[in-house]
Design a protein around this motif. Structure first.
Motif, PDB file in Angstrom:
ATOM      1  N   GLU A   1     -75.793 -12.094 -75.866  1.00  0.00           N
ATOM      2  CA  GLU A   1     -76.031 -11.039 -76.849  1.00  0.00           C
ATOM      3  C   GLU A   1     -75.152  -9.818 -76.570  1.00  0.00           C
ATOM      4  N   ALA A   2     -75.010  -9.450 -75.304  1.00  0.00           N
ATOM      5  CA  ALA A   2     -74.175  -8.299 -74.949  1.00  0.00           C
ATOM      6  C   ALA A   2     -72.719  -8.554 -75.326  1.00  0.00           C
ATOM      7  N   LEU A   3     -72.233  -9.775 -75.083  1.00  0.00           N
ATOM      8  CA  LEU A   3     -70.851 -10.094 -75.419  1.00  0.00           C
ATOM      9  C   LEU A   3     -70.651 -10.191 -76.923  1.00  0.00           C
ATOM     10  N   ASP A   4     -71.645 -10.692 -77.644  1.00  0.00           N
ATOM     11  CA  ASP A   4     -71.556 -10.701 -79.105  1.00  0.00           C
ATOM     12  C   ASP A   4     -71.426  -9.278 -79.639  1.00  0.00           C
ATOM     13  N   GLY A   5     -72.182  -8.369 -79.064  1.00  0.00           N
ATOM     14  CA  GLY A   5     -72.087  -6.963 -79.470  1.00  0.00           C
ATOM     15  C   GLY A   5     -70.712  -6.385 -79.185  1.00  0.00           C
ATOM     16  N   ALA A   6     -70.138  -6.730 -78.033  1.00  0.00           N
ATOM     17  CA  ALA A   6     -68.791  -6.259 -77.693  1.00  0.00           C
ATOM     18  C   ALA A   6     -67.769  -6.801 -78.684  1.00  0.00           C
ATOM     19  N   ARG A   7     -67.906  -8.077 -79.048  1.00  0.00           N
ATOM     20  CA  ARG A   7     -66.983  -8.667 -80.036  1.00  0.00           C
ATOM     21  C   ARG A   7     -67.114  -7.976 -81.395  1.00  0.00           C
ATOM     22  N   ASP A   8     -68.338  -7.631 -81.783  1.00  0.00           N
ATOM     23  CA  ASP A   8     -68.550  -6.933 -83.054  1.00  0.00           C
ATOM     24  C   ASP A   8     -67.916  -5.540 -83.034  1.00  0.00           C
ATOM     25  N   ARG A   9     -68.022  -4.848 -81.909  1.00  0.00           N
ATOM     26  CA  ARG A   9     -67.477  -3.491 -81.798  1.00  0.00           C
ATOM     27  C   ARG A   9     -65.958  -3.487 -81.681  1.00  0.00           C
TER      28      ARG A   9
ATOM     29  N   THR B   1     -61.814 -10.382 -78.388  1.00  0.00           N
ATOM     30  CA  THR B   1     -62.415 -11.708 -78.558  1.00  0.00           C
ATOM     31  C   THR B   1     -61.587 -12.767 -77.837  1.00  0.00           C
ATOM     32  N   ARG B   2     -60.258 -12.686 -77.970  1.00  0.00           N
ATOM     33  CA  ARG B   2     -59.375 -13.642 -77.291  1.00  0.00           C
ATOM     34  C   ARG B   2     -59.454 -13.481 -75.767  1.00  0.00           C
ATOM     35  N   VAL B   3     -59.443 -12.241 -75.308  1.00  0.00           N
ATOM     36  CA  VAL B   3     -59.484 -11.974 -73.870  1.00  0.00           C
ATOM     37  C   VAL B   3     -60.806 -12.455 -73.264  1.00  0.00           C
ATOM     38  N   LEU B   4     -61.929 -12.204 -73.939  1.00  0.00           N
ATOM     39  CA  LEU B   4     -63.235 -12.592 -73.393  1.00  0.00           C
ATOM     40  C   LEU B   4     -63.335 -14.093 -73.143  1.00  0.00           C
ATOM     41  N   ALA B   5     -62.618 -14.881 -73.913  1.00  0.00           N
ATOM     42  CA  ALA B   5     -62.660 -16.341 -73.740  1.00  0.00           C
ATOM     43  C   ALA B   5     -62.118 -16.775 -72.389  1.00  0.00           C
ATOM     44  N   HIS B   6     -61.373 -15.898 -71.712  1.00  0.00           N
ATOM     45  CA  HIS B   6     -60.748 -16.247 -70.435  1.00  0.00           C
ATOM     46  C   HIS B   6     -61.321 -15.458 -69.257  1.00  0.00           C
ATOM     47  N   CYS B   7     -62.340 -14.658 -69.508  1.00  0.00           N
ATOM     48  CA  CYS B   7     -62.870 -13.766 -68.476  1.00  0.00           C
ATOM     49  C   CYS B   7     -63.949 -14.416 -67.622  1.00  0.00           C
ATOM     50  N   SER B   8     -64.117 -13.833 -66.445  1.00  0.00           N
ATOM     51  CA  SER B   8     -65.271 -14.092 -65.590  1.00  0.00           C
ATOM     52  C   SER B   8     -66.187 -12.878 -65.718  1.00  0.00           C
ATOM     53  N   PHE B   9     -67.463 -13.084 -65.384  1.00  0.00           N
ATOM     54  CA  PHE B   9     -68.432 -12.009 -65.547  1.00  0.00           C
ATOM     55  C   PHE B   9     -69.291 -11.872 -64.297  1.00  0.00           C
ATOM     56  N   LEU B  10     -69.599 -10.630 -63.971  1.00  0.00           N
ATOM     57  CA  LEU B  10     -70.580 -10.317 -62.936  1.00  0.00           C
ATOM     58  C   LEU B  10     -71.722  -9.596 -63.633  1.00  0.00           C
TER      59      LEU B  10
END
Length: 84
Positions: free
Chosen positions: A30-38, A44-53
């Motif tokens: 949900e948090a990442l969906d909100g980031a993509r909306d904003r 959106t392209r970058v998030l597909a390759h990210c790691s998360f903590l």
């Protein structure tokens, strides 16, 4: 819903145009969906390759829908880094 902070690093920071921002979400998905909306487009392209903590703990291969977020928590968005 939990409220916390998303911190973007390197290419994610450049794509979002901010170093950090608040989120209101129950799960990482949900948090990442909100980031993509904003920040539609490059983030959106970058998030597909990210790691998360989440609160300092690596998410790894866990489904983002299952990663619960705590009130006051922090999500770190870490793009791949070149090494050498």
């Amino acid at each position: 819903m939990a409220a916390g902070t998303i911190r973007y690093w390197a290419a994610a920071k450049a794509a979002a145009g901010v170093a950090d921002e608040p989120f209101t979400a129950d799960t990482l998905a949900e948090a990442l969906d909100g980031a993509r909306d904003r920040h539609p487009g490059e983030l959106t392209r970058v998030l597909a390759h990210c790691s998360f903590l989440v609160d300092g703990d690596p998410v790894g291969a866990r489904d983002h829908e299952t990663v619960r977020l705590a009130e006051g928590g922090t999500v770190e968005v870490l793009p791949p880094f070149a090494g050498g």
